[in-house]
Design a protein around this motif. Structure first.
Motif, PDB file in Angstrom:
ATOM      1  N   ALA A  69     -52.853   2.041  65.725  1.00  0.00           N
ATOM      2  CA  ALA A  69     -53.955   2.977  65.942  1.00  0.00           C
ATOM      3  C   ALA A  69     -55.322   2.322  65.820  1.00  0.00           C
ATOM      4  O   ALA A  69     -56.204   2.536  66.668  1.00  0.00           O
ATOM      5  N   HIS A  70     -55.543   1.538  64.774  1.00  0.00           N
ATOM      6  CA  HIS A  70     -56.880   0.973  64.603  1.00  0.00           C
ATOM      7  C   HIS A  70     -57.185  -0.046  65.691  1.00  0.00           C
ATOM      8  O   HIS A  70     -58.320  -0.105  66.190  1.00  0.00           O
ATOM      9  N   ASP A  71     -56.198  -0.840  66.083  1.00  0.00           N
ATOM     10  CA  ASP A  71     -56.410  -1.785  67.187  1.00  0.00           C
ATOM     11  C   ASP A  71     -56.762  -1.038  68.468  1.00  0.00           C
ATOM     12  O   ASP A  71     -57.634  -1.476  69.239  1.00  0.00           O
ATOM     13  N   ALA A  72     -56.088   0.090  68.716  1.00  0.00           N
ATOM     14  CA  ALA A  72     -56.386   0.881  69.915  1.00  0.00           C
ATOM     15  C   ALA A  72     -57.791   1.470  69.833  1.00  0.00           C
ATOM     16  O   ALA A  72     -58.496   1.577  70.848  1.00  0.00           O
ATOM     17  N   VAL A  74     -60.408   0.114  68.302  1.00  0.00           N
ATOM     18  CA  VAL A  74     -61.325  -0.992  68.591  1.00  0.00           C
ATOM     19  C   VAL A  74     -61.305  -1.331  70.074  1.00  0.00           C
ATOM     20  O   VAL A  74     -62.356  -1.564  70.694  1.00  0.00           O
ATOM     21  N   ALA A  75     -60.111  -1.334  70.676  1.00  0.00           N
ATOM     22  CA  ALA A  75     -59.985  -1.646  72.100  1.00  0.00           C
ATOM     23  C   ALA A  75     -60.709  -0.614  72.963  1.00  0.00           C
ATOM     24  O   ALA A  75     -61.147  -0.928  74.078  1.00  0.00           O
ATOM     25  N   ALA A  76     -60.854   0.603  72.451  1.00  0.00           N
ATOM     26  CA  ALA A  76     -61.574   1.647  73.184  1.00  0.00           C
ATOM     27  C   ALA A  76     -63.083   1.511  73.032  1.00  0.00           C
ATOM     28  O   ALA A  76     -63.842   2.345  73.541  1.00  0.00           O
ATOM     29  N   GLU A  98     -52.528   8.960  76.419  1.00  0.00           N
ATOM     30  CA  GLU A  98     -53.014   7.598  76.610  1.00  0.00           C
ATOM     31  C   GLU A  98     -54.176   7.259  75.688  1.00  0.00           C
ATOM     32  O   GLU A  98     -54.187   6.209  75.062  1.00  0.00           O
ATOM     33  N   ARG A  99     -55.172   8.127  75.582  1.00  0.00           N
ATOM     34  CA  ARG A  99     -56.359   7.793  74.799  1.00  0.00           C
ATOM     35  C   ARG A  99     -56.092   7.904  73.310  1.00  0.00           C
ATOM     36  O   ARG A  99     -55.401   8.816  72.848  1.00  0.00           O
ATOM     37  N   ILE A 100     -56.663   7.006  72.547  1.00  0.00           N
ATOM     38  CA  ILE A 100     -56.506   7.017  71.105  1.00  0.00           C
ATOM     39  C   ILE A 100     -57.033   8.317  70.505  1.00  0.00           C
ATOM     40  O   ILE A 100     -56.483   8.834  69.527  1.00  0.00           O
ATOM     41  N   THR A 113     -59.001  11.792  56.867  1.00  0.00           N
ATOM     42  CA  THR A 113     -57.990  10.740  56.723  1.00  0.00           C
ATOM     43  C   THR A 113     -58.161   9.698  57.823  1.00  0.00           C
ATOM     44  O   THR A 113     -57.380   9.633  58.771  1.00  0.00           O
ATOM     45  N   PRO A 114     -59.200   8.868  57.727  1.00  0.00           N
ATOM     46  CA  PRO A 114     -59.424   7.851  58.753  1.00  0.00           C
ATOM     47  C   PRO A 114     -58.348   6.770  58.716  1.00  0.00           C
ATOM     48  O   PRO A 114     -57.723   6.511  57.676  1.00  0.00           O
ATOM     49  N   ILE A 115     -58.150   6.137  59.845  1.00  0.00           N
ATOM     50  CA  ILE A 115     -57.296   4.949  59.910  1.00  0.00           C
ATOM     51  C   ILE A 115     -58.224   3.746  60.023  1.00  0.00           C
ATOM     52  O   ILE A 115     -58.919   3.574  61.021  1.00  0.00           O
ATOM     53  N   ALA A 116     -58.252   2.945  58.972  1.00  0.00           N
ATOM     54  CA  ALA A 116     -59.122   1.774  58.911  1.00  0.00           C
ATOM     55  C   ALA A 116     -58.329   0.513  59.233  1.00  0.00           C
ATOM     56  O   ALA A 116     -57.113   0.561  59.457  1.00  0.00           O
ATOM     57  N   ALA A 117     -59.012  -0.613  59.228  1.00  0.00           N
ATOM     58  CA  ALA A 117     -58.366  -1.863  59.624  1.00  0.00           C
ATOM     59  C   ALA A 117     -57.174  -2.203  58.733  1.00  0.00           C
ATOM     60  O   ALA A 117     -56.156  -2.715  59.210  1.00  0.00           O
TER      61      ALA A 117
END
Length: 338
Positions: A69-72, A74-76, A98-100, A113-117
Motif C-alpha cells: 500500500a505505501h509503495d503504491a 508513493v508511486a501515485a 486500481e487506484r490506491i 489509521t494511516p499506512i506509513a513507510a
C-alpha cells in the motif's frame, strides 16, 4: 514474565490522523514502545514464523494490499502517509480496484489509521511476537507470556484495518494456540475500546470464545460493534460476550464485570487464554474515559491469573505515554502473582 518484541515494531511512525474533521498528531507513536521497553527488562526477539499464522486469520488479498500500500501511495505521486477518503457505507462486494485511494477505502474503515513507510514491517513484527509468545507457552517454557505488540491489533478484521490496527495479533495468537493443541481457546479483551476485529473474526466460530469489557459503543469508538446483544451467530452463537460500561467507570464496577467475563471463559471450558490488554482504561489516558489506576492494573492482572489458564497477553492500546510502561509493568506484576 517472558516477553517478546520485534525491533521492527519501532518503524511504524505515522505523522498524523484526521479526527473530528481536524488534523492531529498521531496518538500511536514509537514513543509508546520505547516507554514500555524501558520497564520490561529482558525482552526476546521473536522467531519469524512466516505468513502462515497470519493467513490463518487474514485474507491473502488483504495481506498483499498491506505489503504494497505505501509503495503504491508513493508511486501515485503522494507524500507522507496513506490515508483513505472514500469508504463504503454498507457491505462490500468483491471488486478489482486500481487506484490506491479506492483500495484504502476498500480495506480500511477510518481516517485515523494511516499506512506509513514502516507500517507493514512493524505489524508483521508484532504478529510474530504474538505467535512466538504462544509457541513458548505451548512448549511448556512458560505458563504465561507477554507479546509487547505495537501497532495494536484488535480493531483489524480478516480483511480490514482501522483503529490504529492492521494485523489482529490476538486472533492470530488464538488460532496459533488452537493449532498447537491448547484449545479450546478464549480471548479476553480488556482494552478501553471494543475489539471489533476480534469479534468479527470469531463471530461464527464456536471454537473460540470472545469476552470483552469496554466503553459503551453508543458513546465511544468503534460505535458499530460491541453492543451487549451481540452474542455470535450460527456455530458461534453464545460464544461472544460483551459488557459495555459507561464513561467514568472505576475499579469497583470494573472488577465485577471482569469477574463475570472470567466466569464466562471458565464456563466455556477454555484451556488457554489470550488477553488483549489495553492500558487505555487508565484514568489519565488522553483519548479514553475510564478511571482505573495503576494499582488497578495490577489487580486486573492478578484476577485474570487466578483463573489458572496458560495465558498469552498481547498489547493493545494505551496513550498516556509517560505512564504507559508503569501501567503495563503493574499488569504484568499482577499476572505473575498467581
Amino acid at each position: 514474565m517472558l516477553t517478546f518484541c520485534s525491533p521492527a515494531q519501532i518503524t511504524h511512525a505515522p505523522t498524523h490522523e484526521l479526527v473530528n474533521g481536524a488534523r492531529e498528531e498521531h496518538a500511536e507513536t514509537p514513543a509508546r514502545l520505547a516507554n514500555m521497553l524501558a520497564q520490561m527488562g529482558a525482552v526476546r526477539k521473536p522467531t519469524d514464523h512466516g505468513l502462515a499464522p497470519i493467513h490463518a486469520v487474514h485474507d491473502p488479498d488483504y495481506i498483499a494490499f498491506l505489503q504494497s500500500a505505501h509503495d503504491a501511495w508513493v508511486a501515485a505521486g503522494r507524500d507522507g502517509d496513506a490515508i483513505g477518503y472514500a469508504f463504503p457505507v454498507r457491505g462490500r462486494r468483491p471488486l478489482s480496484l486500481e487506484r490506491i485511494d479506492g483500495k484504502l477505502g476498500q480495506y480500511g474503515f477510518d481516517t485515523v489509521t494511516p499506512i506509513a513507510a514502516g507500517t507493514w514491517d512493524a505489524a508483521y513484527g508484532a504478529a510474530q511476537s504474538a505467535v512466538s509468545a504462544v509457541a513458548a507457552v505451548a512448549a511448556g517454557e512458560a505458563h504465561q507470556a507477554f507479546a509487547l505488540c505495537r501497532p495494536p491489533g484488535h480493531h483489524a478484521g480478516a480483511d480490514y484495518f482501522g483503529g490504529y490496527c492492521y494485523l489482529n495479533n490476538a486472533a492470530i495468537a488464538a488460532r496459533a494456540a488452537a493449532a498447537q493443541g491448547l484449545g479450546p481457546v478464549a480471548v479476553l479483551d480488556v482494552d478501553y475500546h471494543h475489539g471489533n476485529g476480534t469479534q468479527d473474526i470469531f463471530y461464527e466460530d464456536g471454537a473460540v470464545f470472545v469476552a470483552s469489557i469496554h466503553a459503551d459503543p453508543r458513546t465511544d469508538f468503534p460505535y458499530f460493534w460491541g453492543h451487549a446483544d451481540e452474542r455470535g451467530v450460527g456455530a458461534g452463537e453464545g460464544a461472544t460476550f460483551n459488557q459495555p460500561l459507561p464513561r467514568g467507570t472505576r475499579w469497583d464496577t470494573y472488577e465485577g464485570a471482569l469477574g463475570k467475563a472470567l466466569e464466562a471463559v471458565s464456563a466455556f471450558g477454555a484451556r488457554a487464554l489470550i488477553v488483549s490488554y489495553g492500558a487505555d482504561t487508565f484514568a489519565e489516558d488522553p483519548i479514553s474515559q475510564f478511571a482505573l489506576t495503576t494499582d488497578d492494573m495490577q489487580r486486573m492482572g492478578a484476577q485474570i491469573a487466578a483463573l489458572g489458564l496458560p495465558t498469552v497477553a498481547v498489547m493493545e492500546g494505551g496513550y498516556n505515554v509517560a505512564e504507559l510502561g508503569r501501567n503495563v509493568a503493574a499488569f504484568i506484576a499482577g499476572l505473575e502473582r498467581a
